[in-house]
Design a protein around this motif. Structure first.
Motif, PDB file in Angstrom:
ATOM      1  N   PRO A  39     116.272 126.451  62.202  1.00 16.44           N
ATOM      2  CA  PRO A  39     115.582 127.231  62.910  1.00 16.44           C
ATOM      3  C   PRO A  39     115.007 128.411  62.264  1.00 16.44           C
ATOM      4  CG  PRO A  39     118.220 127.455  63.227  1.00 16.44           C
ATOM      5  CD  PRO A  39     117.751 126.257  62.550  1.00 16.44           C
ATOM      6  N   GLN A  40     115.718 128.847  61.122  1.00 16.51           N
ATOM      7  CA  GLN A  40     115.009 129.965  60.495  1.00 16.51           C
ATOM      8  C   GLN A  40     113.847 129.683  59.572  1.00 16.51           C
ATOM      9  OE1 GLN A  40     118.358 129.006  60.330  1.00 16.51           O
ATOM     10  NE2 GLN A  40     119.640 130.821  61.136  1.00 16.51           N
ATOM     11  N   GLN A  83     121.021 126.872  70.168  1.00 11.92           N
ATOM     12  CA  GLN A  83     120.534 126.372  68.929  1.00 11.92           C
ATOM     13  C   GLN A  83     119.943 124.763  68.963  1.00 11.92           C
ATOM     14  OE1 GLN A  83     123.538 125.870  65.527  1.00 11.92           O
ATOM     15  NE2 GLN A  83     121.933 127.157  64.363  1.00 11.92           N
TER      16      GLN A  83
ATOM     17  N   LEU B  30     127.305 130.097  62.282  1.00 18.06           N
ATOM     18  CA  LEU B  30     126.056 129.349  61.976  1.00 18.06           C
ATOM     19  C   LEU B  30     125.326 129.191  63.322  1.00 18.06           C
ATOM     20  CD1 LEU B  30     127.464 126.751  59.283  1.00 18.06           C
ATOM     21  CD2 LEU B  30     127.055 129.483  59.268  1.00 18.06           C
ATOM     22  N   LYS B  31     125.780 129.386  64.235  1.00 19.16           N
ATOM     23  CA  LYS B  31     125.048 128.894  65.510  1.00 19.16           C
ATOM     24  C   LYS B  31     123.784 129.925  65.950  1.00 19.16           C
ATOM     25  CE  LYS B  31     129.216 127.138  67.826  1.00 19.16           C
ATOM     26  NZ  LYS B  31     130.140 127.594  68.975  1.00 19.16           N
ATOM     27  N   SER B  32     123.832 130.935  64.986  1.00 19.72           N
ATOM     28  CA  SER B  32     122.678 132.076  65.212  1.00 19.72           C
ATOM     29  C   SER B  32     121.488 131.083  64.763  1.00 19.72           C
ATOM     30  CB  SER B  32     122.861 132.972  64.288  1.00 19.72           C
ATOM     31  OG  SER B  32     121.655 133.958  64.327  1.00 19.72           O
ATOM     32  N   VAL B  33     120.219 131.504  65.441  1.00 23.35           N
ATOM     33  CA  VAL B  33     118.892 130.844  65.025  1.00 23.35           C
ATOM     34  C   VAL B  33     118.109 131.753  64.173  1.00 23.35           C
ATOM     35  CG1 VAL B  33     118.786 129.331  66.895  1.00 23.35           C
ATOM     36  CG2 VAL B  33     117.749 131.610  67.405  1.00 23.35           C
ATOM     37  N   LYS B  34     118.939 133.268  64.099  1.00 23.20           N
ATOM     38  CA  LYS B  34     118.403 134.103  63.188  1.00 23.20           C
ATOM     39  C   LYS B  34     118.855 134.202  61.758  1.00 23.20           C
ATOM     40  CE  LYS B  34     117.465 137.150  67.117  1.00 23.20           C
ATOM     41  NZ  LYS B  34     118.134 136.455  68.043  1.00 23.20           N
ATOM     42  N   ARG B  35     118.255 134.950  60.797  1.00 23.55           N
ATOM     43  CA  ARG B  35     118.320 135.189  59.431  1.00 23.55           C
ATOM     44  C   ARG B  35     119.284 136.213  59.023  1.00 23.55           C
ATOM     45  NH1 ARG B  35     115.875 133.224  54.301  1.00 23.55           N
ATOM     46  NH2 ARG B  35     114.416 131.692  55.105  1.00 23.55           N
ATOM     47  N   PHE B  38     124.523 138.788  59.804  1.00 28.59           N
ATOM     48  CA  PHE B  38     125.751 138.051  59.165  1.00 28.59           C
ATOM     49  C   PHE B  38     126.522 138.892  58.721  1.00 28.59           C
ATOM     50  CE2 PHE B  38     122.459 134.805  59.841  1.00 28.59           C
ATOM     51  CZ  PHE B  38     123.205 133.837  60.606  1.00 28.59           C
ATOM     52  N   PRO B  54     130.986 134.835  67.857  1.00 27.73           N
ATOM     53  CA  PRO B  54     129.364 135.194  67.897  1.00 27.73           C
ATOM     54  C   PRO B  54     129.427 135.867  69.337  1.00 27.73           C
ATOM     55  CG  PRO B  54     129.316 132.789  67.535  1.00 27.73           C
ATOM     56  CD  PRO B  54     130.830 133.049  67.802  1.00 27.73           C
ATOM     57  N   ARG B  92     125.206 125.959  53.719  1.00 29.89           N
ATOM     58  CA  ARG B  92     124.884 127.058  54.327  1.00 29.89           C
ATOM     59  C   ARG B  92     124.047 128.181  53.413  1.00 29.89           C
ATOM     60  NH1 ARG B  92     130.728 127.533  57.032  1.00 29.89           N
ATOM     61  NH2 ARG B  92     130.290 125.316  57.333  1.00 29.89           N
ATOM     62  N   GLU B  93     122.950 128.306  53.528  1.00 31.36           N
ATOM     63  CA  GLU B  93     122.140 129.627  53.050  1.00 31.36           C
ATOM     64  C   GLU B  93     122.711 130.836  53.960  1.00 31.36           C
ATOM     65  OE1 GLU B  93     118.398 129.113  51.647  1.00 31.36           O
ATOM     66  OE2 GLU B  93     117.812 130.959  52.304  1.00 31.36           O
ATOM     67  N   HIS B  94     123.372 130.458  55.134  1.00 32.17           N
ATOM     68  CA  HIS B  94     124.126 131.878  55.828  1.00 32.17           C
ATOM     69  C   HIS B  94     125.146 132.611  54.988  1.00 32.17           C
ATOM     70  CE1 HIS B  94     122.558 128.507  58.355  1.00 32.17           C
ATOM     71  NE2 HIS B  94     122.585 129.255  59.388  1.00 32.17           N
ATOM     72  N   TRP B  97     123.027 134.882  52.783  1.00 33.92           N
ATOM     73  CA  TRP B  97     122.655 136.283  53.947  1.00 33.92           C
ATOM     74  C   TRP B  97     123.835 136.815  54.494  1.00 33.92           C
ATOM     75  CZ3 TRP B  97     120.228 131.802  57.656  1.00 33.92           C
ATOM     76  CH2 TRP B  97     119.111 131.209  57.065  1.00 33.92           C
TER      77      TRP B  97
END
Lengths: 467, 215
Positions: A39-40, A83, B30-35, B38, B54, B92-94, B97
């Motif tokens: 998504p991002q 999501q 990880l369910k967030s759709v934002k960057r 976190f 969340p 996961r790049e999360h 972040w």
């Protein structure tokens, strides 16, 4: 000049340009997309006013968040639903092919890629998922990337990369009866350690690897990342080529034969030089069970839980103590005396048809033990599920007391409703036994499908060879 | 991407090997759709005593007083000192972040997992590799002085210690270094070569047409 390794061959055919410092712009043939890490990236494209470079190189599927029961009523968890719906919207907006949640072809991204023939030998394949290494089983260069790189591939069809070092892992000899690909790869990770492959692309070779089925090869490459390597790969042979005949996204007819001629060259030259070569004796590999919180913490089922007092490296010993505390285990306990609460047969490691057959074959009309509160089978895709039902495997599982679920990542990482409760112990065919991986406080033991099915029936780990 | 030039900050010691990305940011987030957002959930399972989901007000949750990042002054730390194979596991790049959102600008460890290492550079978090012995020394220095501070100078590839001890040199890939110093956008850099990508594609359509059956 020395010959080329399989890795070198694929790398060289994908170089778009080289910078002076050795960084390469590498062309990416196939980009698999799922709902969690995309998504991002889509949002980044939108913010910059960019479009995907080549939508035909992309295939999307929701798998991490999808429920494995009552699929038709949708997703109860609102955040998960958002999501998945975001993926649907993004694919629609940008014109990307997606197998949506209720499509029969939906499944775990690393199961459906090969199943559809979207994965092909000799390609570069990426996905925002570390288990992308799975696709290397077909003589492809496949590796996981983060979301920034997902966006980079979407926008440019390339990645900025430096070549990895190469390591060949040879497994020579005949595997014993009841020894599976999962045992092979767990034994490899136990040998090289969880960081042993860091900085390397692994090539699995040797007679034991050649003898594996395509599904088994996928299991081995899937867990390359658990040995620290982004990519794991295996040379193409006739099994590989036959696998792709008639797959929907694969070439057909004359074009298939033209491709196959090239695919047959996808093996390391006899005089290829590797940065490191390791050889394992296949005859010595036993059924494996992980005991700790890292995939390298693994022993044969005939062994005991290791004792940190015998470890000379203090950092390692401390890691072992922490793992034993988390896992609620006492050093020197025989593995086959460890009782379990739940069983999970599924994941991109072990949810293909052959895995389900192997698990069903162990059951032999018996029932799940009384102390096992839940045993679940989660097929890797809708097509795997359908095939299993055609063969009557679902009935075997259900009669034994297993739950027969709908496809997805499920309790491998517990992003959906399938999870362990604190303190629960699970025999799992997945790939990671990290703290909290299958649910906060949950305790994961990694095993093969046959070992998981046997543990379900016995209520504790058992040596499947004598079961 | 946020540029990284020079940074001075408190060093938090995380004394365990193989810290995986599931530990750095557990899956439910990880369910967030934002960057962004976190940071409150970095190391969630270690940081809080109650389970997190969340959408909760994380400031009201029970913190684990034994966890280093809950202790002053480490709750304000911007440099993380860690052990080998940091960031292993999921892509996961999360995880990166979460660290940057917490306030970290750099990690110092003897080794990293490849994907995490790569993701860090893409997000402006500098992952520094130092030999095990130097890492041991730094752990000792941090233990002996609360609020131990280091200065990282990326251009000179040096870590400057507070006690006049000699600066610690470190290696960094030259291209990645320049990208970090400039805070440059990789995609912009690559699209300068769009013609070369098109030329490559045209050749491949000839030599491997089966790869272009876009359906």
């Amino acid at each position: 000049m020395a010959g080329k390794s399989l890795y070198d061959k694929i790398w060289d055919t994908h170089v778009v340009r080289r910078q002076e410092d050795g960084t390469v712009l590498l062309y990416i043939d196939r980009h698999l997309v799922h709902e969690v890490t995309s998504p991002q990236a889509f949002e980044g494209l939108r913010l910059a006013g960019r479009k995907p470079w080549r939508t035909g190189a992309m295939l999307a599927v929701p798998d991490h968040n999808v429920p494995t029961t009552n699929r038709l009523r949708g997703i109860d968890d609102l955040v998960s639903r958002e999501q998945v719906e975001t993926l649907d919207r993004n694919c629609q907006e940008f014109g990307i092919q997606e197998f949506m949640m209720n499509d029969k072809r939906q499944g775990i991204v690393h199961v459906i890629g090969p199943e559809e023939g979207f994965t092909l030998p000799g390609t570069t394949i990426v996905c925002g998922d570390s288990h992308t290494s799975t696709h290397g089983a077909f003589g492809a260069l496949a590796f996981g990337i983060g979301t920034s790189e997902v966006e980079h591939v979407m926008a440019t069809q390339t990645l900025l990369q430096k070549p990895a070092k190469t390591m060949q892992i040879r497994v020579e000899g005949a595997l014993g009866k009841g020894i599976t690909a999962k045992d092979v790869v767990l034994a490899i990770i136990g040998h090289i350690g969880t960081a042993g492959g860091t900085g390397y692309a692994l090539e699995f070779a040797g007679s034991a690897i050649e003898s594996l089925s395509i599904e088994g090869r996928m299991t081995v490459c899937n867990m390359a990342i658990e040995g620290g390597a982004r990519a794991g790969m295996i040379a193409v042979d006739e099994k590989t080529i036959d696998y792709f005949r008639g797959r929907p996204f694969a070439p057909q007819g004359e074009l298939f034969e033209q491709a196959a001629t090239y695919w047959r060259t996808l093996k390391s030259d006899p005089d290829a030089v590797f940065d490191r070569v390791i050889t394992l004796d296949a005859t010595q590999i036993q059924p494996q069970v992980s005991w700790g919180t890292s995939p390298e913490m693994v022993v044969p089922v005939t062994d005991k839980v290791p004792n940190p007092a015998k470890e000379t490296d203090p950092v390692k010993a401390e890691g072992m103590r922490k793992a034993l505390t988390y896992m609620g285990l006492t050093a020197d306990t025989p593995i086959d005396q460890i009782a379990i609460d739940k069983v999970f047969i599924g994941s991109c490691t072990n949810a293909r048809i052959e895995d389900l057959r192997a698990a069903a074959a162990v059951i032999g009309g018996r029932k799940v033990a009384a102390n096992v509160t839940m045993a679940m089978v989660v097929p890797g895709s809708g097509l795997v599920r359908e095939q299993a039902e055609t063969e009557g495997l679902d009935k075997i599982f259900l009669a034994a007391g297993f739950e027969w679920r709908e496809p997805g990542c499920s309790m491998c990482l517990a992003m959906n409703a399938d999870r362990l409760e604190p303190g629960e112990r699970c025999a799992s065919t997945s790939n990671r036994n990290f703290e909290g991986r299958q649910g906060q406080g949950g305790r994961t033991h990694l095993v093969s499908p046959a070992m998981a099915a046997a543990a379900a029936i016995a209520g504790h780990f058992v040596d499947v060879r004598h079961f | 991407m946020q540029a990284f030039t020079q940074h001075t900050g408190i060093v938090a010691p995380l004394d365990r090997a193989n810290v995986d990305t599931d530990a750095i940011i557990p899956k439910q987030y990880l369910k967030s759709v934002k960057r962004s957002g976190f940071g409150p959930n970095a190391f969630d399972d270690w940081r809080y005593l109650d389970p997190g989901e969340p959408g909760m007000d994380h400031s009201k949750r029970r913190k684990n007083p034994d966890f280093i990042l809950n202790q002053a002054p480490y709750d304000r730390a911007t440099i993380l000192l860690a052990r080998q194979n940091f960031g292993c596991g999921s892509s996961r790049e999360h995880a990166v972040w979460a660290l940057t959102d917490f306030g970290f600008r750099a990690v110092i460890a003897p080794s990293y997992a490849d994907i995490f290492f790569n993701n860090s550079f893409k997000t402006g978090l500098l992952p520094i590799v130092l030999p095990e012995e130097t890492i041991d020394e730094l752990f000792q220095a941090v233990a002996s002085q609360s609020g131990y501070t280091l200065t990282i100078d990326l251009a000179r590839q040096q870590i400057i210690r507070p006690d006049d001890a000699s600066a610690i040199p470190f290696e960094v890939d030259s291209f990645r270094k320049q990208c970090l110093l400039d805070g440059s956008d990789d995609i912009d850099l690559t699209l300068k070569h769009a013609d070369e990508i098109r030329t490559y594609e045209a050749q491949r359509r000839q030599s491997a047409p089966w790869l272009f059956l876009d359906r």
